[in-house]
Design a protein around this motif. Sequence first.
Motif, PDB file in Angstrom:
ATOM      1  N   THR A 108       0.834  -1.210   0.000  1.00  0.00           N
ATOM      2  CA  THR A 108       0.000   0.000   0.000  1.00  0.00           C
ATOM      3  C   THR A 108       0.864   1.254   0.000  1.00  0.00           C
ATOM      4  O   THR A 108       0.630   2.197  -0.768  1.00  0.00           O
ATOM      5  N   VAL A 109       1.896   1.253   0.846  1.00  0.00           N
ATOM      6  CA  VAL A 109       2.777   2.420   0.934  1.00  0.00           C
ATOM      7  C   VAL A 109       3.594   2.581  -0.344  1.00  0.00           C
ATOM      8  O   VAL A 109       3.819   3.704  -0.815  1.00  0.00           O
ATOM      9  N   ILE A 189       3.420   4.393   9.455  1.00  0.00           N
ATOM     10  CA  ILE A 189       4.611   4.171   8.639  1.00  0.00           C
ATOM     11  C   ILE A 189       5.186   5.511   8.186  1.00  0.00           C
ATOM     12  O   ILE A 189       4.507   6.274   7.480  1.00  0.00           O
ATOM     13  N   PRO A 190       6.419   5.838   8.572  1.00  0.00           N
ATOM     14  CA  PRO A 190       7.044   7.087   8.105  1.00  0.00           C
ATOM     15  C   PRO A 190       7.501   6.965   6.654  1.00  0.00           C
ATOM     16  O   PRO A 190       8.051   5.939   6.251  1.00  0.00           O
ATOM     17  N   VAL A 191       7.253   8.002   5.890  1.00  0.00           N
ATOM     18  CA  VAL A 191       7.643   8.033   4.478  1.00  0.00           C
ATOM     19  C   VAL A 191       8.324   9.368   4.185  1.00  0.00           C
ATOM     20  O   VAL A 191       7.868  10.413   4.671  1.00  0.00           O
ATOM     21  N   ASN A 201       8.853  14.861   5.027  1.00  0.00           N
ATOM     22  CA  ASN A 201       8.606  13.693   5.876  1.00  0.00           C
ATOM     23  C   ASN A 201       7.123  13.633   6.233  1.00  0.00           C
ATOM     24  O   ASN A 201       6.553  14.623   6.709  1.00  0.00           O
ATOM     25  N   ILE A 202       6.528  12.493   6.011  1.00  0.00           N
ATOM     26  CA  ILE A 202       5.118  12.317   6.360  1.00  0.00           C
ATOM     27  C   ILE A 202       4.952  11.017   7.139  1.00  0.00           C
ATOM     28  O   ILE A 202       5.835  10.145   7.123  1.00  0.00           O
ATOM     29  N   VAL A 203       3.823  10.895   7.807  1.00  0.00           N
ATOM     30  CA  VAL A 203       3.461   9.660   8.499  1.00  0.00           C
ATOM     31  C   VAL A 203       2.146   9.166   7.915  1.00  0.00           C
ATOM     32  O   VAL A 203       1.155   9.903   7.891  1.00  0.00           O
ATOM     33  N   ILE A 204       2.160   7.962   7.435  1.00  0.00           N
ATOM     34  CA  ILE A 204       0.976   7.350   6.843  1.00  0.00           C
ATOM     35  C   ILE A 204       0.389   6.353   7.839  1.00  0.00           C
ATOM     36  O   ILE A 204       1.115   5.514   8.383  1.00  0.00           O
ATOM     37  N   SER A 218      -0.237  12.601   7.402  1.00  0.00           N
ATOM     38  CA  SER A 218       0.131  13.824   8.124  1.00  0.00           C
ATOM     39  C   SER A 218       1.584  14.183   7.847  1.00  0.00           C
ATOM     40  O   SER A 218       2.453  13.308   7.765  1.00  0.00           O
ATOM     41  N   ILE A 219       1.852  15.474   7.687  1.00  0.00           N
ATOM     42  CA  ILE A 219       3.215  15.958   7.440  1.00  0.00           C
ATOM     43  C   ILE A 219       3.939  16.110   8.775  1.00  0.00           C
ATOM     44  O   ILE A 219       3.443  16.754   9.698  1.00  0.00           O
ATOM     45  N   SER A 220       5.105  15.523   8.873  1.00  0.00           N
ATOM     46  CA  SER A 220       5.865  15.571  10.129  1.00  0.00           C
ATOM     47  C   SER A 220       7.144  16.401  10.030  1.00  0.00           C
ATOM     48  O   SER A 220       7.765  16.711  11.053  1.00  0.00           O
ATOM     49  N   GLY A 221       7.553  16.775   8.823  1.00  0.00           N
ATOM     50  CA  GLY A 221       8.765  17.576   8.701  1.00  0.00           C
ATOM     51  C   GLY A 221       9.079  17.957   7.273  1.00  0.00           C
ATOM     52  O   GLY A 221       8.687  17.283   6.328  1.00  0.00           O
ATOM     53  N   TRP A 222       9.791  19.077   7.146  1.00  0.00           N
ATOM     54  CA  TRP A 222      10.260  19.583   5.857  1.00  0.00           C
ATOM     55  C   TRP A 222      11.756  19.776   5.952  1.00  0.00           C
ATOM     56  O   TRP A 222      12.298  20.059   7.033  1.00  0.00           O
ATOM     57  N   GLY A 223      12.451  19.674   4.854  1.00  0.00           N
ATOM     58  CA  GLY A 223      13.879  19.891   4.917  1.00  0.00           C
ATOM     59  C   GLY A 223      14.515  20.117   3.558  1.00  0.00           C
ATOM     60  O   GLY A 223      13.946  19.771   2.517  1.00  0.00           O
ATOM     61  N   ILE A 224      15.707  20.722   3.586  1.00  0.00           N
ATOM     62  CA  ILE A 224      16.501  20.963   2.384  1.00  0.00           C
ATOM     63  C   ILE A 224      17.861  20.297   2.596  1.00  0.00           C
ATOM     64  O   ILE A 224      18.510  20.516   3.618  1.00  0.00           O
ATOM     65  N   TYR A 225      18.270  19.476   1.672  1.00  0.00           N
ATOM     66  CA  TYR A 225      19.544  18.765   1.813  1.00  0.00           C
ATOM     67  C   TYR A 225      20.704  19.764   1.810  1.00  0.00           C
ATOM     68  O   TYR A 225      20.740  20.705   1.036  1.00  0.00           O
TER      69      TYR A 225
END
Length: 227
Positions: A108-109, A189-191, A201-204, A218-225
């Motif tokens: 599913t993921v 499940i973190p994706v 970063n999201i959590v499904i 749900s969104i759990s985080g944003w980031g720039i490499y």
Amino acid sequence: MKYFFFLIFIPFIFLSCSKEKDSVISVENEETLKYLISERQSIVNWAKEIEPEILETDIGNIPSISQSVSVSKELMGLIKQDNNKIYPSISDFTILDNSSLNEKALNTVKNFGSAVCSNLNCKPDLFMSKNYYFLYQFFKSNLLENWETMFNEKFPNTFEDITNKDKKIVLFNDFLIGKENETQDFIEIPVRLIAKDKYLNIVICVEKVDNYSIDEISISGWGIYGK
């Protein structure tokens, strides 16, 4: 003539005596050695065998190990175990380990990640039941509202674009699946969705029913490499 016979007989006597004497000495030496060995064995404290089962362990069924190598039962158990794998870990994400994740939930993921990377306006029927389609629309709206704030750049599409099912939008080019957190009824499940130099970063949340469909994103985080 008598003297001659006597002279011959005397060496014979001495020769016989000499042989008997040598035989007696030999027997005495042998008995002495046996006694010494027996005595030494009785006073020596022998150490117990270390892992005596090594000699009884069959390692012929492991092709990577030579049959001439002795392996203990403990080491054999470690060799046969499949749970000693080392998985990479991302500091602001999680461990990339899906080994214990339910196969249906994993599929599913994977369907979610592949669909979203191909087109943000994908049909959610591959990973969500109809009752939760609206949640996917909320997820896209959340991206639109926070993209500029979190990534310091404008969202490349409009609200009309993300609500137009015929509009193809490609924001992400890859995804990662992390270690799950399982409860009685759900699997979280973190994706990580990757967009070139950025990531989300999201959590499904997958419901533990027959089809293992997604019922929350749900969104759990944003980031720039590199930052």
